[in-house]
Design an enzyme around this catalytic site. Structure first.
Site, mmCIF file in Angstrom:
data_model
loop_
_atom_site.group_PDB
_atom_site.id
_atom_site.type_symbol
_atom_site.label_atom_id
_atom_site.label_comp_id
_atom_site.label_asym_id
_atom_site.label_seq_id
_atom_site.Cartn_x
_atom_site.Cartn_y
_atom_site.Cartn_z
ATOM 1 N N CYS A 2 0.930 -1.155 0.035
ATOM 2 C CA CYS A 2 0.215 -0.163 -0.070
ATOM 3 C C CYS A 2 1.031 1.216 -0.083
ATOM 4 O O CYS A 2 2.232 1.143 0.102
ATOM 5 C CB CYS A 2 -0.922 0.073 1.155
ATOM 6 S SG CYS A 2 -2.113 -1.365 1.414
ATOM 7 N N ARG A 27 1.426 1.448 -6.023
ATOM 8 C CA ARG A 27 1.522 0.673 -5.044
ATOM 9 C C ARG A 27 0.130 -0.086 -4.473
ATOM 10 O O ARG A 27 0.239 -1.187 -3.786
ATOM 11 C CB ARG A 27 1.941 1.389 -3.687
ATOM 12 C CG ARG A 27 3.681 2.101 -3.855
ATOM 13 C CD ARG A 27 4.000 2.533 -2.558
ATOM 14 N NE ARG A 27 4.064 1.653 -1.560
ATOM 15 C CZ ARG A 27 5.374 1.035 -1.469
ATOM 16 N NH1 ARG A 27 6.457 1.264 -2.408
ATOM 17 N NH2 ARG A 27 5.353 0.241 -0.410
ATOM 18 N N TRP A 74 -3.965 -1.706 -1.222
ATOM 19 C CA TRP A 74 -3.847 -2.920 -2.191
ATOM 20 C C TRP A 74 -4.207 -4.186 -0.911
ATOM 21 O O TRP A 74 -3.239 -4.383 -0.252
ATOM 22 C CB TRP A 74 -2.545 -3.392 -2.713
ATOM 23 C CG TRP A 74 -2.472 -4.470 -3.518
ATOM 24 C CD1 TRP A 74 -2.005 -5.572 -3.020
ATOM 25 C CD2 TRP A 74 -2.738 -4.516 -4.960
ATOM 26 N NE1 TRP A 74 -2.185 -6.717 -4.090
ATOM 27 C CE2 TRP A 74 -2.592 -5.804 -5.161
ATOM 28 C CE3 TRP A 74 -3.387 -3.535 -5.837
ATOM 29 C CZ2 TRP A 74 -2.966 -6.415 -6.599
ATOM 30 C CZ3 TRP A 74 -3.494 -4.279 -7.109
ATOM 31 C CH2 TRP A 74 -3.161 -5.685 -7.352
ATOM 32 N N ASN A 100 1.071 0.310 6.257
ATOM 33 C CA ASN A 100 1.343 -0.431 4.918
ATOM 34 C C ASN A 100 2.024 -1.717 5.497
ATOM 35 O O ASN A 100 2.842 -1.500 6.260
ATOM 36 C CB ASN A 100 2.365 0.197 4.078
ATOM 37 C CG ASN A 100 2.895 -0.714 2.989
ATOM 38 O OD1 ASN A 100 2.216 -1.642 2.703
ATOM 39 N ND2 ASN A 100 4.233 -0.402 2.623
ATOM 40 N N GLY A 101 1.681 -2.887 5.336
ATOM 41 C CA GLY A 101 2.211 -4.022 5.881
ATOM 42 C C GLY A 101 1.222 -5.098 6.412
ATOM 43 O O GLY A 101 -0.016 -5.196 6.155
ATOM 44 N N GLU A 482 8.995 -21.196 -18.080
ATOM 45 C CA GLU A 482 8.831 -19.809 -17.609
ATOM 46 C C GLU A 482 9.798 -18.918 -18.186
ATOM 47 O O GLU A 482 9.607 -17.831 -18.629
ATOM 48 C CB GLU A 482 8.678 -19.842 -16.141
ATOM 49 C CG GLU A 482 8.565 -18.372 -15.415
ATOM 50 C CD GLU A 482 7.448 -17.589 -16.249
ATOM 51 O OE1 GLU A 482 7.302 -16.217 -15.858
ATOM 52 O OE2 GLU A 482 6.418 -18.111 -16.682
ATOM 53 N N LYS A 486 9.441 -15.591 -20.525
ATOM 54 C CA LYS A 486 9.749 -14.277 -20.275
ATOM 55 C C LYS A 486 10.860 -13.560 -21.247
ATOM 56 O O LYS A 486 10.418 -12.612 -21.606
ATOM 57 C CB LYS A 486 10.624 -14.390 -18.921
ATOM 58 C CG LYS A 486 9.872 -14.290 -17.806
ATOM 59 C CD LYS A 486 9.170 -13.075 -17.476
ATOM 60 C CE LYS A 486 7.903 -13.191 -16.843
ATOM 61 N NZ LYS A 486 6.594 -14.100 -17.531
ATOM 62 N N GLU A 489 8.670 -12.899 -24.538
ATOM 63 C CA GLU A 489 7.680 -11.759 -24.162
ATOM 64 C C GLU A 489 7.938 -10.396 -24.406
ATOM 65 O O GLU A 489 7.470 -9.486 -24.507
ATOM 66 C CB GLU A 489 6.432 -12.177 -23.317
ATOM 67 C CG GLU A 489 7.204 -11.884 -21.901
ATOM 68 C CD GLU A 489 6.146 -12.228 -20.886
ATOM 69 O OE1 GLU A 489 4.782 -11.946 -21.025
ATOM 70 O OE2 GLU A 489 6.413 -12.807 -19.740
ATOM 71 N N HIS A 505 13.806 -36.583 -30.021
ATOM 72 C CA HIS A 505 12.701 -37.013 -30.679
ATOM 73 C C HIS A 505 12.262 -35.743 -31.495
ATOM 74 O O HIS A 505 10.984 -35.689 -31.593
ATOM 75 C CB HIS A 505 11.459 -37.468 -29.620
ATOM 76 C CG HIS A 505 11.686 -38.514 -29.001
ATOM 77 N ND1 HIS A 505 11.312 -39.668 -29.042
ATOM 78 C CD2 HIS A 505 12.105 -38.560 -27.497
ATOM 79 C CE1 HIS A 505 11.702 -40.657 -28.299
ATOM 80 N NE2 HIS A 505 12.278 -40.113 -27.145
ATOM 81 N N LYS A 604 -1.482 -6.391 -19.313
ATOM 82 C CA LYS A 604 -1.199 -6.853 -17.987
ATOM 83 C C LYS A 604 -2.257 -8.004 -17.630
ATOM 84 O O LYS A 604 -2.002 -9.228 -16.993
ATOM 85 C CB LYS A 604 -1.082 -5.792 -16.793
ATOM 86 C CG LYS A 604 -0.536 -6.362 -15.615
ATOM 87 C CD LYS A 604 0.655 -7.047 -15.563
ATOM 88 C CE LYS A 604 1.002 -7.593 -14.432
ATOM 89 N NZ LYS A 604 2.243 -8.172 -14.160
#
Length: 609
Positions: A2, A27, A74, A100-101, A482, A486, A489, A505, A604
């Site tokens: 936050c 944030r 958030w 925040n936390g 993954e 990355k 993209e 193969h 996103k």
């Protein structure tokens, strides 16, 4: 994650708070609020939604005063709503807090306060702080805050204001960032430098366990024990755009470096204080229901799907329940076999991914129980699932997911251990060993981040190529997928990941002189077979970067370059081995002159099928 701001001075605090919150909206952006000391006393205005909603309300009914605190949220505890928004207050409305936390022992404190007659209106951990401070107040707000934080466990950056002492603003930090801005006849607090940069470039950066008392004429720094601190001011010479990224060139790089904190936050309060077991209070399944699970389906898209591939192996190994992992866009169209003994786990960073949401609804229609792993409290996925594990990674701005993905891995490790505890499928000693190793992951990630220059150099070599391959076995193969995603993209290099054992193969036909291959070899029980596969691509002219664990002396004999990650338990290596692959993608994209944070053709959150 936050954002908090605070102001004390002679100007209109409302406008300064709103401008500061605009700089911190990255944030968190599911709700916002301000508290201002006015002629009528302490007044609060807060609302669900983007900051623009609050701003519109304050245009109609402004809060006039020269001291105040603000917050953009958030959600972690409690869904986004007006009542769960910050600032929070106590029953007397005389104390106000922004936070925040995460307060790990808030339930224990809340129950104690309720027993003493306090009434709570929100679902948040933060409201407990305002009530706790009020209960400890004896005419000195600084001492009351000091007493309160000694009772609290967890992470917090706090801004505290009371109507009883309207000439003071108190700020405290433990494991969440907080800065103090020093002006001429005015002073500020903020979660990050952008919040106050328009007004001052002179700041104190609080360390853990420190607090500040702000008045219009000065700032006193002290420890939470009350010992005064002398410190030189830090002069900020960044521009505002740079400051929003905390000095990093791009949000993606900033978010890669935020992963140690994301790991800690996602584990926080879910590992009991003794470190012996995992506690998942958000998972409401009874032990009997868990014992009745016969099949698990993990359903997700993109990067979240790759996290699910790791989750499959983690849950099968620890809980000994068969697991399928499926792409959400395909899942409901293949008429999956789902029944009341099936647990469906849906994974979505945003909680709004259209295909994943459709799969969730199909699973529930067929009678399955659904558990969601998501980064957004109050999202559609979170609301509609039966159980939820929130990944406390905070907002991701860059399109390419980094900290959300690794936080999903942490969630799967926690879930796997939790299931094993209930089912008795693993020795307690092994589970404790896993938990201890997980707690070491944040520091180990920080060590990998220290190798950035080495990774940057290799990225410069591959940036000139149009094709690249990743290979690995077992968990390494899932990480390779993954890493490949990355790279392609954001660098636009054609990249493919293959299970090493599949090379013969057909894949070997693609290997030619000089083509880069990234080979992951962190799984010791598969190491010899992986090396054999590496020799196959080397014999066809490939240039190989090998990723291994510290202490291994063998891989270097078979590859051109080696990058080593800290040693951990085999099941946990994906949480480390993916970090250099994220950095590799970042630096390769940079070398090719691309827009790292906003790659072409991508968004996103994918909210349409």
């Amino acid at each position: 994650m936050c954002g908090i701001v605070g102001y004390i001075g002679n100007r209109d605090s409302q406008q300064i708070l709103l401008e500061g919150l605009k700089k911190l909206e990255y944030r968190g952006y599911d709700s916002a609020g301000v508290a201002v000391y006015t002629e009528e006393g302490l007044k609060i205005k807060k609302s669900k939604g983007r900051l623009a909603v609050l701003e519109s309300q304050l245009e109609t009914a402004p809060l006039r005063g020269t001291i105040g605190i603000g917050h953009t949220r958030w959600a972690t505890h409690g869904k986004p709503s007006d009542v769960n928004s910050h600032p929070h207050t106590d029953n007397t409305q005389k104390f106000s807090v922004v936070h925040n936390g995460i307060i790990e022992n808030y339930i224990e404190l809340k129950e104690e306060l309720i027993a003493r007659g306090h009434r709570f209106v929100s679902e948040t951990d933060t409201e407990v702080i305002s009530h706790l401070i009020a209960s400890l107040y004896e005419g000195d707000i600084v001492k009351a805050v000091q007493k309160a934080v000694r009772r609290m466990r967890g992470a917090y950056a706090l801004g505290v204001l009371t109507e009883y002492e309207p000439d003071k603003l108190v700020a405290v930090r433990l494991a969440s960032p907080l800065i103090i801005g020093v002006g001429d006849g005015e002073n500020f607090i903020g979660s990050d430098i952008p919040a106050i940069l328009e007004y001052t470039r002179n700041v104190f950066i609080l360390n853990d366990g420190e607090m500040a008392v702000l008045t219009r004429t000065g700032v006193e720094l002290m420890t939470i024990e009350g010992n005064f601190i002398s410190r030189e001011l830090f002069h900020v010479d960044w521009d505002i755009t740079t400051a929003e990224k905390a000095g990093f060139d791009h949000f993606m790089l900033k978010e890669i470096h935020e992963q140690p904190k994301a790991y800690r936050d996602t584990m926080s309060s879910r590992i009991d204080p003794s470190g012996k077991e995992v506690v998942l209070n958000e998972v409401k399944m009874t032990a009997e229901q868990i014992r009745g699970i016969q099949h698990i389906h993990i359903v997700a898209c993109g990067t979240a799907y790759h996290a699910g591939l790791i989750g499959k192996q983690v849950i099968e190994k620890l809980a000994r329940i068969p697991v399928e992992t499926d792409v959400a866009s395909e899942y409901r169209y293949r008429e999956p076999i789902i029944g009341p003994n099936t647990l469906v786990i849906v994974v979505s960073q945003s909680g709004e991914t259209a295909d994943t949401l459709a799969a969730l609804r199909e699973a529930k229609r067929c009678g399955a129980r659904v558990l969601a792993i998501t980064n957004v409290v109050g999202s559609s996925v979170a609301r509609e699932a039966d159980d939820i594990i929130v990944t406390w990674a905070g907002p991701e701005i860059a399109v390419a997911s980094t900290k959300a993905y690794t936080s999903q891995l942490i969630a799967f490790y926690l879930l796997g251990i939790y299931l094993a505890q209930i089912l008795g499928t693993q020795e307690e000693a092994y589970l404790r060993q896993l938990i201890a190793a997980m707690k070491s992951l944040p520091e180990q990630v920080e060590r990998i981040l220290g190798q950035s220059e080495t990774i940057k150099n290799f990225a410069g070599q591959i940036a000139a190529h149009d094709d690249l391959f990743f290979i690995g076995r077992g968990l390494d193969y899932a990480v390779a997928l993954e890493g490949s995603l990355k790279l392609k993209e954001i660098s636009y290099i054609h990249s493919e990941a293959y299970a090493s054992g599949e090379l013969k193969h057909g894949t070997l036909a693609l290997i030619e002189e000089g083509v880069p291959v990234i080979a992951l070899a962190t799984q010791q029980h598969l190491f010899e077979k992986t090396v054999s596969n590496i020799k196959e691509v080397k014999a066809r002219g490939a240039y190989v970067l090998g990723v291994n664990e510290e202490g291994d002396k063998e891989l270097g004999k078979s590859v051109d370059q080696v990058l080593s990650i800290p040693k951990t338990l085999p099941l946990l290596t994906p949480a480390l081995s993916v970090i250099p692959l994220q950095l590799l993608a970042y630096y390769a994209s940079l070398a090719r002159g691309n827009d790292v944070d906003k790659p072409r053709n991508l968004a996103k959150s994918v909210t349409v099928e």
